[in-house]
Design an enzyme around this catalytic site. Structure first.
Site, PDB file in Angstrom:
ATOM      1  N   ASP A 270      -4.907   2.034  -8.420  1.00  0.00           N
ATOM      2  CA  ASP A 270      -3.554   2.208  -7.897  1.00  0.00           C
ATOM      3  C   ASP A 270      -2.805   0.895  -8.134  1.00  0.00           C
ATOM      4  OD1 ASP A 270      -1.284   3.150  -6.722  1.00  0.00           O
ATOM      5  OD2 ASP A 270      -2.279   4.034  -4.991  1.00  0.00           O
TER       6      ASP A 270
HETATM    7  C1  BGC Z   1       1.150   5.027  -5.529  1.00  0.00           C
HETATM    8  C2  BGC Z   1       0.603   5.899  -6.638  1.00  0.00           C
HETATM    9  C3  BGC Z   1       1.593   5.929  -7.787  1.00  0.00           C
HETATM   10  C4  BGC Z   1       1.811   4.493  -8.249  1.00  0.00           C
HETATM   11  C5  BGC Z   1       2.746   4.371  -9.441  1.00  0.00           C
HETATM   12  C6  BGC Z   1       1.550   3.660  -6.031  1.00  0.00           C
HETATM   13  O1  BGC Z   1       2.219   2.953  -5.047  1.00  0.00           O
HETATM   14  O2  BGC Z   1       0.193   4.916  -4.504  1.00  0.00           O
HETATM   15  O3  BGC Z   1       0.368   7.195  -6.150  1.00  0.00           O
HETATM   16  O4  BGC Z   1       1.120   6.748  -8.808  1.00  0.00           O
HETATM   17  O5  BGC Z   1       2.351   3.742  -7.179  1.00  0.00           O
HETATM   18  O6  BGC Z   1       4.057   4.605  -9.089  1.00  0.00           O
END
Ligand code: BGC
Length: 726
Positions: A270
């Protein structure tokens, strides 16, 4: 033997072959061939994705020529035919982050909870294919969804992005969504592995849960989703699990995911979830949003580890091959970046409408719905219903076709022009009601002044109150109430007019202190860009509601295993002290907890009313190569409608349990009956033991349910002890 390497033209041609035309082995061989031609420098290039967005002063965006503004991009290596990666969010449609891609819109689906409420795997496939198709047309070859974290807490800010509280339901729908996305030549990323089940202190919280319980709940949703959908990527989570951070957990990534489950795709982190270079050897293949972390760990620091011999050549090759393998297996190895084709937004709007229509849940109805011809003057109150419907916040928030009807700012990022906040999707329920009910007089009151709304309600034949609760990634709600005085508004209106109907647009269950005083309640979730029309169809009777709750609605938060949200209100920080959250309910999430504790919810899992009546009968269970259930469903009412009979395991080897063991959505005409056969997922019958999944010998009981609380007679079968696949 001399191996002849393919030239660039052949490599390009191979990468472009659709997945269906290929064999498993081919993708392995293909990835190995390309990887073997890379230099180490090129290999490291694949192991981190950039965030070409300015996120902090002094950290200007690194724009990559030909690549879009997106949460993640990886530069191409044309020499070997690797065309690069462009990653986009996510589960509810293609996201335009902070509106930075000027004017770019996408089809906005309802929340994933609405999709889960359809209990319809085929619809999950179509929803995935729609998003995958738009992602592909816009030039993205990796989609950062679906999300299958279980809804363990009805206050959790991201539940609306996930597929409910049951591992079978979430796993099956997440798997089908992944298949749908990948059917369009775009890699699906199942996320967030694992236990990112609250937003409060998500970066530091340590989910404490017994291993068997974890395998039987949140991990099972991933296991089923991965088997069924074969997503090319898995995203690990922000939080820790039983100690280590998810993205640095050797147990989670190497042992469970890649070992026990034999996962062949790649693991990406993540965004802002990597704290150390050691995560690479723990099984993390790609560092995403690398600029968000203290260091771009999988660049220079990883190269130093490699040079020092602490990272093997084998592991380096393995990580690179996993990425190349998925691109090939999915048919996603095309050149991302530029828009590739036009999008048929009108056709895609139909998918949004289908999901909204199948996911709306009629919770209560004493006969007030569908609206009768007698209710000539209808007052609609509140919920911005004159303008549209609301959407959830965070990285899944889609800028809908037509642009937002409004954005109610809740935060302003100093470096981003557009305020972030509550987005109103332009699908007005008031306009749709006027269209559906031309003989009625429909008026609107904003609900700003409860006294005014009540005075106007007293003069109407019927009142429909739209109540909203905006929820978002990044924070959880403090309780189950409707914000900004809406509970008091509903109470005041219901007192003034006893013909009051409530439509909820919420990302979670809510409490309903006014329930006895209103005649009908409709849960519309965040219903997406066709939401207004779908709600109006249910209210007017053009559509027979068929959604079933994918989450238990508790009577009070005191019924939850954790009445207090651990860490609530404390400031988040990347590396603050560890915050243990004890998941004492173990695998008994949602309705299973309610059954174990013999608690009465406000509305149970699986509940949802219809304008017709269904009967279930003749349940038979057969043991053979697999255990199957068959039964008959009849539409005993006057209207066409869709039913979702649910099969629950209620006794396992003599123990009282409750587990959803199968479900089927089916449409029936009045008087029509159909016999259904379901194959029961063996891991629902089994327990996780030190030797893996095991079905214990003994008596197993099953019951057909209209909900988790409305079960038919128990039918038993004796099963011999057996092991289930690893
Ligand atoms: C989220 C993810 C997301 C990523 C990219 C993160 O803060 O937890 O689910 O895909 O950002 O935007």
């Amino acid at each position: 033997m001399e191996i002849r390497l393919p030239g660039p033209a052949l490599v390009l041609a191979l990468l472009a072959i659709p997945a269906s035309a290929r064999e498993e082995g081919d993708s392995d061989a293909h990835a190995a061939r390309i990887e073997a031609r890379m230099t180490d420098e090129e290999r490291f290039q694949l192991l981190h994705s950039h965030l070409p967005i300015t996120i902090a002063p002094g950290k200007p965006a690194q724009l990559i020529p030909g690549m879009p503004i997106a949460p993640g991009v990886v530069r191409p290596i044309e020499r070997v035919g690797f065309q690069g990666l462009a990653k986009t969010d996510a589960s509810l449609g293609v996201v335009n982050p902070f509106g930075l891609r000027e004017g770019d819109v996408a089809t906005a689906l309802p929340s994933a909870l609405a999709l889960a409420a359809s209990f319809d795997p085929a619809l999950a496939f179509r929803a995935g294919a729609m998003i995958g198709g738009e992602a592909q047309a816009k030039g993205f070859n990796v989609l950062l969804g679906p999300g299958v974290n279980l809804a363990r807490d009805p206050r959790a800010g991201r539940n609306f992005e996930y597929l409910g509280e049951d591992p079978l339901l979430a796993g099956v729908l997440g798997g089908e969504m992944s298949r749908g996305i990948q059917s369009r030549g775009v890699v699906a990323t199942i996320k967030h592995l694992v236990m990112n089940d609250q937003e409060t202190l998500r970066r530091t919280m340590d989910a404490r849960i017994d291993e068997a319980a974890l395998r039987e709940s949140d991990l099972l949703a991933f296991e089923i989703g991965i088997e069924r959908g074969r997503p090319g990527a898995v995203m690990c989570a922000y939080n820790r699990v039983n100690g280590p951070w998810s993205c640095g957990s050797d147990w989670l990534l190497n042992q469970v995911l890649k070992g026990d489950w034999g996962y062949k795709g790649w693991v990406m982190s993540d965004w802002g979830a990597v704290h150390d270079v050691s995560y690479f050897n723990a099984g993390l293949d790609q560092h995403s949003g690398a600029e968000l972390d203290e260091k771009v760990w999988f660049d220079a620091p990883l190269q130093a580890e490699y040079a020092a011999g602490r990272v093997s050549k084998e592991r380096l090759s393995d990580a690179v091959r996993r990425i190349l393998r998925s691109l090939h297996a999915v048919g996603a190895g095309w050149k991302p970046g530029e828009p590739r084709s036009d999008i048929d937004y009108a056709a895609n709007a139909e998918v949004a409408r289908e999901v909204a229509a199948a996911g709306i849940v009629l919770l209560k109805n004493d006969g007030a719905l569908p609206l009768s011809g007698d209710a000539k003057s209808v007052l609609v109150v509140g919920g911005y219903a004159v303008a549209g419907v609301i959407a959830g916040g965070g990285s899944s928030q889609v800028t809908p076709v037509g642009g937002p009807a409004a954005i109610l700012p809740t935060s302003v990022h100093p470096l981003v022009k557009r305020p972030a906040g509550q987005l109103i999707v332009p699908s007005s329920p008031v306009a749709a009601l006027k269209k559906n009910l031309p003989q009625h007089t429909i008026s609107y009151d904003p609900g700003y002044d409860a006294g005014m709304a009540a005075a106007r309600a007293a003069r109407a034949d019927a009142v429909i109150v739209f109540a909203t609760k905006w929820e978002s990634e990044g924070w959880d709600s403090s309780d189950l109430s409707l914000p900004q005085g809406q509970d008091a508004l509903i109470a005041a209106v219901a007192k003034a007019n006893r013909n009051t109907i409530v439509v909820l647009e919420t990302g979670n269950p809510v409490a309903m202190p006014w329930l006895a005083d209103v005649r009908a309640v409709v849960e519309a979730w965040y219903p997406g860009q066709q939401g207004g029309a779908a709600i109006a169809d249910v209210l007017s009777g053009a559509l027979n509601p068929s959604g079933r709750l994918p989450m238990t609605f508790p009577a009070s938060i005191g019924q939850n295993p954790r009445p207090q949200l651990t860490g609530f209100g404390e400031p988040d920080s990347m590396r603050a002290a560890r915050l243990p959250v004890e998941y004492t309910e173990g695998a008994d999430v949602g309705y299973r907890w309610f059954a174990r504790k013999k608690l009465q919810p406000l509305f149970p899992f699986g509940h949802g009313l219809s304008y017709t009546r269904f009967t279930h009968s003749g349940l038979k269970i057969k043991d053979g190569d697999s255990v199957t259930a068959s039964f008959e469903v009849k539409n005993a009412g006057e209207r066409q409608g869709a039913d979702v009979p649910q099969l629950y395991l209620v006794k396992a080897s003599g123990r009282d349990v409750q587990r959803l063991a199968g479900f089927q959505r089916l449409a029936l005409k009045p008087g029509e009956r159909r016999r259904i056969t379901l194959e029961i997922e063996p891991r629902i019958l089994a327990d996780w033991t030190t030797e893996g999944w095991r079905i214990r010998g003994g008596v197993y009981g099953f019951a057909l349910g209209k909900s988790a609380d409305d079960l038919g007679p128990t039918v038993t079968v004796t099963l011999a002890e057996r092991r289930v696949k690893p």
